[in-house]
Design a protein around this motif. Structure first.
Motif, PDB file in Angstrom:
ATOM      1  N   MET A  49       2.795  -8.574   4.755  1.00  0.00           N
ATOM      2  CA  MET A  49       3.857  -8.508   3.752  1.00  0.00           C
ATOM      3  C   MET A  49       4.202  -7.053   3.479  1.00  0.00           C
ATOM      4  SD  MET A  49       2.495 -11.353   1.073  1.00  0.00           S
ATOM      5  CE  MET A  49       2.018 -12.984   1.652  1.00  0.00           C
ATOM      6  N   THR A  50       5.434  -6.810   3.082  1.00  0.00           N
ATOM      7  CA  THR A  50       5.821  -5.452   2.711  1.00  0.00           C
ATOM      8  C   THR A  50       5.293  -5.155   1.316  1.00  0.00           C
ATOM      9  OG1 THR A  50       7.872  -6.129   1.655  1.00  0.00           O
ATOM     10  CG2 THR A  50       7.966  -5.657   4.004  1.00  0.00           C
ATOM     11  N   LEU A  60       4.672 -10.381  -5.880  1.00  0.00           N
ATOM     12  CA  LEU A  60       3.501 -11.238  -6.075  1.00  0.00           C
ATOM     13  C   LEU A  60       2.628 -10.715  -7.216  1.00  0.00           C
ATOM     14  CD1 LEU A  60       2.420 -12.180  -2.439  1.00  0.00           C
ATOM     15  CD2 LEU A  60       3.877 -13.423  -4.031  1.00  0.00           C
ATOM     16  N   CYS A  94      -2.682  -9.167   1.155  1.00  0.00           N
ATOM     17  CA  CYS A  94      -1.250  -9.355   1.423  1.00  0.00           C
ATOM     18  C   CYS A  94      -0.793  -8.513   2.613  1.00  0.00           C
ATOM     19  CB  CYS A  94      -0.429  -8.969   0.196  1.00  0.00           C
ATOM     20  SG  CYS A  94      -0.561 -10.130  -1.168  1.00  0.00           S
ATOM     21  N   GLU A 140       7.370  -6.942  -1.254  1.00  0.00           N
ATOM     22  CA  GLU A 140       6.989  -8.343  -1.428  1.00  0.00           C
ATOM     23  C   GLU A 140       5.729  -8.420  -2.290  1.00  0.00           C
ATOM     24  OE1 GLU A 140       8.623 -10.482   2.675  1.00  0.00           O
ATOM     25  OE2 GLU A 140       6.762  -9.378   2.742  1.00  0.00           O
TER      26      GLU A 140
END
Lengths: 147, 147
Positions: free
Chosen positions: B58-59, B66, B53, B62
């Motif tokens: 992505m941070t 997920l 990720c 985030e």
DNA sequence: TAGAACCTTGGAGCCACTCCAGAGTCAAGC
DNA sequence: GCTTGACTCTGGAGTGGCTCCAAGGTTCTA
């Protein structure tokens, strides 16, 4: 003029101006009797220069270099040209990386067409066993992430 | 396995792993008698997921979302799809911004053809009186700068 | 003369790590 | 058994470029 007026003219934030002063990007201005910072047209120009550079995504260290040349009109500007070339290179490289990333993300997105149970979600599955994307792996980037 | 082995397998850094544990991205592992962290295959998978990720820019927030879905196989993955769509949107937008920036920088670069005195340098002059580029001005970006 | 609007300083917080000091643990070689 | 060296532990500081805050001081307006 006072700091608020300077900020308004340049479209900056007073905190940012004080920050620039603290780290030596802007010189310490004169003070009024009441200890307020007092700025002149020179300060406006310098701050505009800095903010323009920032809007071009240069780092404050790069800007420091440019300011040196701005402050030394007789010096040779070759390094300015070089700095800009380097910066353009970084931007170009970052665009390439992000475009690869975009492709990758689209591919990932296609793994799940509709809302369903998480255990059946192709996206979660793909992230789970997918390879870490080469391009971004352990790469110390000059040009930062997407956030 | 110990933290160094985990790091080697996933291609991560031990400091990063400890950091993820601290902020709750990774669960606290068991400890050996000597107080060393002791990891299992589950940890490998989870860390791989996280690093994948991150390689998609992505941070961690985030990623936290997920992971929630990954941990709840029966939940509906609609939000996963949405998150990804949003993320793709950010990346696409950032690419557009950077391409504008690149154009702007090339234009600026053309202002000075050869090394000369700084006071005659078209680049320094252009930055000095140029307008701050609209696109980047005062924009709180989701997708970060070039450095 | 009150209150609003501005200014001051110092410090904390953001993100995602990265690096360090000083101490502890463990396995291999002598 | 002892040393060496590789690994690990914790807590804390640093990165960049701001941004926000508290607690107080100054100046302008009604």
């Amino acid at each position: 003029m006072k700091i608020g007026e300077l900020a308004a003219i340049v479209g900056s934030d007073v905190d940012t101006i004080r920050y620039y002063e603290k780290i030596g990007i802007l010189p310490k201005p004169a003070r009024t009797q009441g200890n307020y910072r007092h700025y002149s047209v020179q300060h406006v120009d310098r701050l505009k220069f800095v903010r323009h550079c920032r809007s071009l995504d240069m780092t404050l260290d790069e800007i420091r270099v440019l300011l040196q040349f701005r402050d030394a009109p007789e010096s040779n500007c070759g390094e300015v040209n070089h700095l800009l070339d380097e910066h353009i290179g970084h931007v170009t490289a970052r665009i390439a990386t992000l475009m690869e990333l975009e492709k990758e993300l689209h591919k990932l997105r296609r793994q799940c067409r509709k809302a369903q149970k998480a255990k059946d979600c192709g996206i979660l599955a793909a992230i789970g066993h997918g390879e870490t994307h080469q391009g971004s792996k352990n790469v110390k980037r000059h040009i930062a992430g997407t956030h």
